[in-house]
Design a protein around this motif. Structure first.
Motif, short mmCIF file in Angstrom:
data_model
loop_
_atom_site.label_atom_id
_atom_site.label_comp_id
_atom_site.label_asym_id
_atom_site.label_seq_id
_atom_site.Cartn_x
_atom_site.Cartn_y
_atom_site.Cartn_z
N TYR A 8 -13.35 24.80 -19.04
CA TYR A 8 -13.57 25.86 -18.05
C TYR A 8 -12.26 26.44 -17.51
N PRO A 11 -10.06 30.50 -19.31
CA PRO A 11 -9.78 31.89 -18.91
C PRO A 11 -8.54 32.01 -18.04
N GLU A 179 -11.25 37.62 -19.77
CA GLU A 179 -12.59 37.95 -19.31
C GLU A 179 -13.63 37.64 -20.39
N ALA A 182 -14.27 34.02 -20.35
CA ALA A 182 -15.16 33.67 -19.24
C ALA A 182 -16.61 33.97 -19.60
#
Length: 345
Positions: A8, A11, A179, A182
């Motif tokens: 996680y 990004p 992005e 993500a």
């Protein structure tokens, strides 16, 4: 910090390396242009070797520089280094501590060649052996299995290629990647449920081609080191030259096939295998036709340029491996027999 948590972080890590390293990489690229580099000689191990495979396709296609992947044992154990001339000697390593990779750069420097290290430790032996260093800017990676350092390596290679190309639209495309990464994480809950289907899988083949040949290798490595699955990576073209004989009813095939120049060929190959062998198919794709073919479809974000797709496509594969490891009753943060830093000679 767990493997899942570090997935996680990607990004933010990708954004940081763009922000902090683009200008230094542009300066490195200018120096390389002045040296009239004719090819790249690249040394790496493990996940870093898979990043090198991405570099082989990207630098070869965009910058028209051939890349030769080094055999580090020639430098360390055999002590018979090849003659190097007009080349960039590059080492990729998250820790920068493996002696055989360091020796490749040391020999490159001894022979008067330009050397470059891509590492997460700018004070590592590899970095100290290099004329130029690209800092992965990933922060400490505590999980044994690489996630954020791998995608940071891919990004470093992409930034270097973009800087060498002199094409301004490439950095514009790169700036969209954090992005898109993500967006790939938004599939997490879906992937968690899908992975349970494969809790008893013991073997599989992972297919990719072109830029995502590296993704096939990295996905299969994660399946081996975390899930203890015999996972063999292949180019979809190479797979037809013999290994396709492995196929039988419900044999698991995992395919990375986003849009791009190799997509149509991979799609036809996967269709043929479905019709003839009734395989069990897991697909990572942004294309509806490919996703409809699969028993397990994992959607990739739309609009990723093919040359940057390995940075994004590996993220759902990492999530798949994390959740499959747990479905099998194993701990993704304690893979058996592995350490974070592996030093080979």
């Amino acid at each position: 910090m767990t493997f899942h948590q570090e997935i996680y972080q990607q990004p933010a890590v990708l954004q940081r390396i763009i922000d902090e390293q683009w200008q230094p990489i542009r300066e490195i690229a200018e120096h390389l242009r002045q040296r009239d580099i004719r090819f790249v000689f690249l040394a790496a191990r493990g996940s870093s070797d898979n990043a090198g495979l991405f570099a082989k396709y990207l630098v070869g296609s965009v910058n028209r520089l051939p890349i030769a992947l080094a055999a580090p044992s020639l430098f360390s154990l055999y002590e018979t280094a090849p003659r190097l001339q007009d080349c960039l000697v590059m080492g990729i390593s998250q820790s920068g501590k493996s002696p055989d990779i360091v020796q490749v750069l040391q020999e490159g420097r001894r022979q008067g060649q330009t050397t470059l290290a891509i590492s997460n430790d700018v004070k590592s032996p590899l970095a100290l052996a290099a004329d130029h260093v690209i800092d992965l800017s990933a922060g400490e990676e505590k999980a044994v299995a690489a996630s954020k350092t791998y995608t940071a390596q891919l990004m470093a290679v992409a930034l270097l290629s973009a800087a060498l190309s002199g094409e301004p639209q490439r950095i514009d495309e790169i700036r969209r990647v954090p992005e898109l990464a993500a967006q790939a994480l938004e599939q997490d809950d879906n992937i968690r449920q899908q992975a349970e289907r494969y809790a008893y899988m013991q073997q599989c083949v992972v297919l990719g081609r072109g830029y995502n040949y590296s993704s096939a290798y990295e996905w299969s490595l994660k399946l081996k080191e975390l899930c203890y699955i015999t996972a063999e990576p292949y180019s979809s073209a190479d797979f037809q030259h013999g290994p396709i004989a492995l196929l039988e009813h419900q044999f698991p095939i995992l395919a990375v096939m986003p849009q791009g120049k190799v997509y149509a060929d991979m799609l036809q190959h996967v269709k043929d295998m479905k019709e003839r062998h009734h395989i069990e198919l897991v697909v990572l794709s942004d294309q509806e036709e490919a996703l409809r073919l699969a028993q397990t479809a994992i959607r990739l974000p739309a609009g990723v340029p093919e040359w940057l797709s390995p940075i994004v496509s590996i993220i759902p594969a990492q999530l798949f491996c994390n959740h499959l490891t747990q479905a099998k009753g194993f701990n993704p943060d304690a893979p058996r027999g592995l350490r974070k830093v592996t030093e080979t000679w």
